[in-house]
Scaffold this active site. Sequence first.
Site, mmCIF file in Angstrom:
data_model
loop_
_atom_site.group_PDB
_atom_site.id
_atom_site.type_symbol
_atom_site.label_atom_id
_atom_site.label_comp_id
_atom_site.label_asym_id
_atom_site.label_seq_id
_atom_site.Cartn_x
_atom_site.Cartn_y
_atom_site.Cartn_z
ATOM 1 N N GLU A 75 1.076 -1.105 -0.051
ATOM 2 C CA GLU A 75 -0.119 -0.110 -0.109
ATOM 3 C C GLU A 75 0.789 1.576 -0.128
ATOM 4 O O GLU A 75 0.626 2.313 0.828
ATOM 5 C CB GLU A 75 -0.764 -0.189 0.658
ATOM 6 C CG GLU A 75 -1.296 -1.116 0.821
ATOM 7 C CD GLU A 75 -2.642 -1.103 3.027
ATOM 8 O OE1 GLU A 75 -2.120 -0.438 3.747
ATOM 9 O OE2 GLU A 75 -2.195 -2.372 2.851
ATOM 10 N N ARG B 272 3.041 7.624 -0.358
ATOM 11 C CA ARG B 272 4.287 8.889 -0.672
ATOM 12 C C ARG B 272 5.411 8.373 -1.816
ATOM 13 O O ARG B 272 5.439 9.331 -2.322
ATOM 14 C CB ARG B 272 4.821 9.277 0.796
ATOM 15 C CG ARG B 272 5.800 10.597 0.848
ATOM 16 C CD ARG B 272 6.841 10.414 2.098
ATOM 17 N NE ARG B 272 6.254 9.733 3.063
ATOM 18 C CZ ARG B 272 5.402 10.898 4.273
ATOM 19 N NH1 ARG B 272 5.820 11.912 3.683
ATOM 20 N NH2 ARG B 272 5.304 10.326 5.412
ATOM 21 N N CYS C 234 -2.913 33.351 9.634
ATOM 22 C CA CYS C 234 -3.188 34.393 11.027
ATOM 23 C C CYS C 234 -2.919 33.393 11.904
ATOM 24 O O CYS C 234 -3.659 33.250 13.097
ATOM 25 C CB CYS C 234 -4.241 34.874 11.214
ATOM 26 S SG CYS C 234 -4.503 36.490 9.888
HETATM 27 N N1 LLP Z 1 -1.813 2.072 4.637
HETATM 28 C C1 LLP Z 1 -2.041 2.423 5.435
HETATM 29 C C2 LLP Z 1 -2.773 1.653 6.773
HETATM 30 C C3 LLP Z 1 -1.941 4.028 6.019
HETATM 31 O O1 LLP Z 1 -2.547 4.088 6.872
HETATM 32 C C4 LLP Z 1 -1.266 4.778 5.289
HETATM 33 C C5 LLP Z 1 -0.700 6.207 5.577
HETATM 34 C C6 LLP Z 1 -0.137 3.971 3.790
HETATM 35 C C7 LLP Z 1 -0.785 2.715 3.451
HETATM 36 C C8 LLP Z 1 0.047 4.614 3.540
HETATM 37 O O2 LLP Z 1 1.566 5.280 3.690
HETATM 38 P P1 LLP Z 1 2.506 5.993 3.100
HETATM 39 O O3 LLP Z 1 3.209 4.526 1.475
HETATM 40 O O4 LLP Z 1 2.411 6.895 2.169
HETATM 41 O O5 LLP Z 1 3.963 6.257 4.388
HETATM 42 N N2 LLP Z 1 -0.029 12.952 6.534
HETATM 43 C C9 LLP Z 1 1.861 12.495 6.593
HETATM 44 C C10 LLP Z 1 1.352 10.900 6.839
HETATM 45 C C11 LLP Z 1 0.030 9.795 7.036
HETATM 46 C C12 LLP Z 1 0.345 8.443 6.546
HETATM 47 C C13 LLP Z 1 -1.185 7.495 7.402
HETATM 48 N N3 LLP Z 1 -1.118 6.406 6.499
HETATM 49 C C14 LLP Z 1 2.319 12.645 6.355
HETATM 50 O O6 LLP Z 1 2.139 14.212 5.823
HETATM 51 O O7 LLP Z 1 3.653 12.319 6.746
#
Ligand code: LLP
Length: 433
Positions: A288, A291, A359
């Site tokens: 999954e 990023r 702000c």
């Molecule tokens: N699978 C699940 C169950 C997740 O909760 C997430 C991300 C992903 C996959 C994808 O993760 P990635 O490959 O994107 O790391 N807003 C935060 C990141 C929050 C991630 C939440 N879950 C930031 O800007 O760093």
Amino acid sequence: MTTTTGLPAVSLPPYFAYHGQHLLVEGVPLQRLAREHGTPLFVYSKAAMLSALTAYQRGLAGRKHLICYAMKANSSLAILQTLVRAGCGLDIVSGGELERAMAAGAEPSRVIFSGVGKTRTEMRQALKLGIGCFNVESRAELDVLDAVAREMGLRAPVSVRVNPNVDAQTHPYISTGLKGNKFGIAHEDVLDTYRHAAGCAGLRVVGIDCHIGSQITQAAPYLDAMDRVLDLVESIEAAGIAIEHIDFGGGLGIDYQGDAPPQADQLWKQLLAKLDARGFGNRTIMIEPGRSLVGNAGACVTEVLYRKPGEHKNFLIVDAAMNDLPRPALYEAFHRIVPLVQADGDAPSTTWDVVGPVCESGDWIGRDRALAVQAGDLLAVLSAGAYCMSMASNYNTRGRAAEVLVDGDKAWLIRSRESAADQFRLERPLPAV
Ligand code: LLP
């Protein structure tokens, strides 16, 4: 605070490069896009996304697998279409994301539904469409899903999210695989949960999953989590419950500030070696990633509104803000900031805090950045493809930015700038007095 030492060499993500003094995304100058569409403006490189995806596809080649893009990272329809057309399934966390996934042309059976708080309505919506799998996060959720599926005369495909209690060594807000987190079912309760699920008439066990956090820059936490999950698969199958797929979640980090995460194919080489060694090499592998597919494919272009030098700090006030780029305010995250037109090598640079118009003192985008810029100049906030637009808000009644997708020397507007009228469209004013 003014120096005359010139500007430090900037390191740019793939598909972003200076040609002469101008910053281009693939073949398109960012300045041209900013003139055409205004700022703040998100610009994405299609080639950057596809090349990030190819690294995963290379790493998993020859294996039964499904790459489900975690669309929370960036759920704009054109981004989803790009990845779905290139072979991705999707990982969703809400009914809204499910609707977006369908609007982008995803095949429901290639969509998995994650998240700790799925509602009955969302469960029904997903079951009706024939979703690939529910990644269930608690016993209570399992029971509700069983009841909802039975009411509909269906069996819901389920996987249980394991909390492997592994430290992903990342920011505490984006670490999810430790005992203190709200996510997943504790390792020691997983077998019982599967026994229970296997006995529910409305459920069909299809897999197991874990996700230990985000912006992970080392292989070790993945290898540890894999061992923990495989231990569980062994005991679940010994209890007579077959596990068709193993989902290792997302989380692989990107280079924001000289970070050096493993490349997806290199990481998977190591993970597959372990999977093979433990005799699970022929299982369907699901992942999954969010990023790592889109983060470094995007930049946010912003205009310098004012220079505000001060005794303690120099502030560069730009037209993008925490509502567009919430990561610094939320996680003190670092994003590189570079000019769209490079100053001459001997131009004096000043150290600035780059801040937005909102702000709040928390509305900063970069601190202590050496830049040689004037009001009216344009800057690119890099690594802004993930968790920026998808987390953007309307705070201060600021419309969300426009978005452009670049493909070679072509550029498509994929989202128009949001107007104030767009924002209050759903509000109902009081009757006239
Ligand atoms: N699978 C699940 C169950 C997740 O909760 C997430 C991300 C992903 C996959 C994808 O993760 P990635 O490959 O994107 O790391 N807003 C935060 C990141 C929050 C991630 C939440 N879950 C930031 O800007 O760093």
